[in-house]
Design an enzyme around this catalytic site. Structure first.
Site, PDB file in Angstrom:
ATOM      1  N   ASP A 153      48.496  26.779  35.222  1.00  0.00           N
ATOM      2  CA  ASP A 153      49.458  25.975  34.616  1.00  0.00           C
ATOM      3  C   ASP A 153      50.664  25.514  35.429  1.00  0.00           C
ATOM      4  O   ASP A 153      51.045  25.919  36.767  1.00  0.00           O
ATOM      5  CB  ASP A 153      50.470  27.348  33.968  1.00  0.00           C
ATOM      6  CG  ASP A 153      51.454  26.806  32.917  1.00  0.00           C
ATOM      7  OD1 ASP A 153      51.089  26.453  31.839  1.00  0.00           O
ATOM      8  OD2 ASP A 153      52.606  26.686  33.449  1.00  0.00           O
ATOM      9  N   ASN A 194      59.002  16.746  31.898  1.00  0.00           N
ATOM     10  CA  ASN A 194      59.134  16.004  30.715  1.00  0.00           C
ATOM     11  C   ASN A 194      60.571  15.786  30.170  1.00  0.00           C
ATOM     12  O   ASN A 194      60.801  14.489  29.731  1.00  0.00           O
ATOM     13  CB  ASN A 194      58.508  16.891  29.719  1.00  0.00           C
ATOM     14  CG  ASN A 194      57.083  16.241  29.215  1.00  0.00           C
ATOM     15  OD1 ASN A 194      56.782  15.203  29.829  1.00  0.00           O
ATOM     16  ND2 ASN A 194      56.204  17.137  28.806  1.00  0.00           N
ATOM     17  N   ASP A 201      52.959  12.661  31.323  1.00  0.00           N
ATOM     18  CA  ASP A 201      51.367  12.380  31.007  1.00  0.00           C
ATOM     19  C   ASP A 201      50.925  12.010  32.368  1.00  0.00           C
ATOM     20  O   ASP A 201      49.406  12.408  32.727  1.00  0.00           O
ATOM     21  CB  ASP A 201      51.300  11.270  30.073  1.00  0.00           C
ATOM     22  CG  ASP A 201      51.688  11.767  28.503  1.00  0.00           C
ATOM     23  OD1 ASP A 201      51.623  12.683  28.195  1.00  0.00           O
ATOM     24  OD2 ASP A 201      51.603  10.717  27.782  1.00  0.00           O
ATOM     25  N   GLU A 256      50.108  22.190  29.019  1.00  0.00           N
ATOM     26  CA  GLU A 256      50.015  21.892  30.608  1.00  0.00           C
ATOM     27  C   GLU A 256      49.273  23.041  31.195  1.00  0.00           C
ATOM     28  O   GLU A 256      49.195  23.236  32.550  1.00  0.00           O
ATOM     29  CB  GLU A 256      51.427  21.954  31.137  1.00  0.00           C
ATOM     30  CG  GLU A 256      51.920  23.156  31.331  1.00  0.00           C
ATOM     31  CD  GLU A 256      53.094  23.196  30.165  1.00  0.00           C
ATOM     32  OE1 GLU A 256      53.866  24.244  30.116  1.00  0.00           O
ATOM     33  OE2 GLU A 256      52.689  22.743  28.898  1.00  0.00           O
TER      34      GLU A 256
END
Length: 438
Positions: A315, A323, A332, A358
């Site tokens: 993770d 973000n 991204d 993620e």
């Protein structure tokens, strides 16, 4: 003394034979099933009943005194004048002794009738004459017309069908091909006729293998359906569907008919749909469904062969903050870069799948605990070396679990998930392991 001249010996017997022959000839002439006539000048002067019946007249006298063209259409089917053509063939018969040809006459009711005509000059005293024999060939001509029409229809179908058609002999040489095949492959007709189809394949080995694959099917009288790659005239490789049948299953030497269809676009679409159904479109990792399927197969293989199997959940640390601060475009970028770094360090047999958001799952066949921990650590370090386009450092946490024989999917993933959250709790950017029963 009797001075009257006596006939030579045998003369009376000769006269009797000649009279008998004449009666025989008259009988043959009258009873012949073919129409028989005699032309003097350019008119019929003798005619048997069969000739009259052939044209549908009541008696033979209806034809006497008439010319061949008078019993014919103005023009023959080929467009030539009946009168001119009739005089030409009669003249050639007088010159060469005989003529044989096909002719269209008119019956009494005006219907056309095809006859085969034989003209033979007669060697006799008196005016020159020609024996004419008519034989009805209407049925044959009708069958020929039907065959021509069927052939024309077949040619139209072959020429206008949107799929390629190949007609091969028993040695796989091309006897005929249709325009669709030429358009598909980019060749001209003169470039393919007489050649074996070997030049169409990507290699001679593929050509030979194709023959070995389809011949047994064709010999049984079945249709052969295969897909192969063909090379176009410009070198482009296309995928084609080949549907073949033998002309005679018992004698493959008689040849084959192949339907050839370019399925390159269809195959490309199928591949795109398969990729979409298999891979995560953003990162290129397997999607969750395919990752689960792959893991289930590896678990079955491990049970069957007793091989080691490990999984690792990873993770991205503080991904939400990335973000929120830099936007989804940078987020991204982080996801894609992480997957590419992992793929560069994984073996060909290892898999990486996007598990959600993620989070990613690594499937590591033939890998025990120590090797799995070492690999996870290498990946952790490799990921931490990366920077975003904004210069931010990215890290990830790993949770490793080793598959236990007979274990189901849920407890295996639960142990990996527990190990991952322990790595998070212990400061992130680290690898943790959760043993069975731990």
């Amino acid at each position: 003394m009797n001075c009257k001249r006596q006939p030579p010996p045998g003369a009376q017997h000769l006269a009797t034979d000649t009279a008998g022959d004449l009666r025989l000839y008259q009988h043959v002439f009258a009873q012949n099933p073919d129409g028989m006539l005699i032309i003097e000048g350019h008119q019929f002067v003798v005619c048997n009943q069969a000739a009259a019946d052939l044209l549908g007249y009541d008696g033979a006298e209806a034809l006497l005194g008439r010319t061949p063209e008078a019993l014919s259409p103005i023009c023959q089917p080929d467009g030539h004048s009946s009168a001119k053509r009739a005089r030409e063939v009669v003249a050639r018969a007088r010159e060469h002794g005989s003529q044989r040809f096909e002719w269209q006459h008119l019956k009494a009711n005006g219907d056309p009738i095809w006859v085969e005509v034989r003209l033979t000059t007669l060697d006799r005293d008196g005016p020159p004459a020609i024996l004419v024999v008519w034989r009805d060939i209407s049925r044959r001509k009708a069958l020929e017309a039907e065959a021509r029409a069927a052939h024309a229809s077949l040619e139209a179908i072959v020429d206008h069908t949107p799929v390629g058609l190949l007609f091969l002999d028993g040695e796989r040489r091309i006897l005929h091909c249709n325009p669709a095949f030429l358009r598909m492959t980019g060749y001209r007709e003169e470039e393919v006729l007489g050649r074996t189809t070997a030049f169409l394949y990507t290699s001679h080995a593929v050509y030979e293998a194709t023959g070995e694959a389809v011949y047994p099917v064709l010999r049984e009288g079945h249709t052969s359906e295969i897909e192969r790659e063909f090379v176009r005239a410009n070198g482009e490789v296309i995928t084609v569907s080949l549907l073949g049948r033998p002309l005679d299953p018992g004698a493959l030497s008689q040849g084959f008919v192949w339907v050839v269809q370019d399925i390159s676009e269809r195959k490309a679409l199928q591949a795109a749909l398969e990729r979409e159904a298999t891979f995560d479109q953003l990162t290129g990792a397997l999607n969750r469904r395919r990752t689960e399927q792959a893991l289930s197969r590896e678990m079955e293989r491990s049970n069957r062969h007793g091989t080691a199997l490990s999984v690792a959940l990873l993770d991205i640390d503080h991904f939400k903050a990335v973000n929120d601060r830099f936007g989804h475009a940078v987020g991204d970028e982080v996801l894609s870069d992480l997957v590419q770094r992992c793929i560069a360090s994984l073996r060909a047999t290892d898999l990486i799948g996007r598990w959600g958001g993620e989070e990613f799952l690594l499937v590591l066949p033939d890998t025990g605990q120590d090797s799995a921990l070492q690999l996870a650590e290498r990946l952790r370090q490799r990921i931490s070396e990366g920077r975003t386009s904004t210069g931010q450092r990215v890290t990830a946490s790993f949770g490793v679990a080793v598959y236990q024989p007979g274990e189901s999917l849920a407890p295996l993933l639960k142990r990996a998930d527990d190990a991952l959250y322990r790595a998070k709790d212990r400061g992130r950017n680290r690898v943790e392991h959760q043993p069975a029963g731990g």
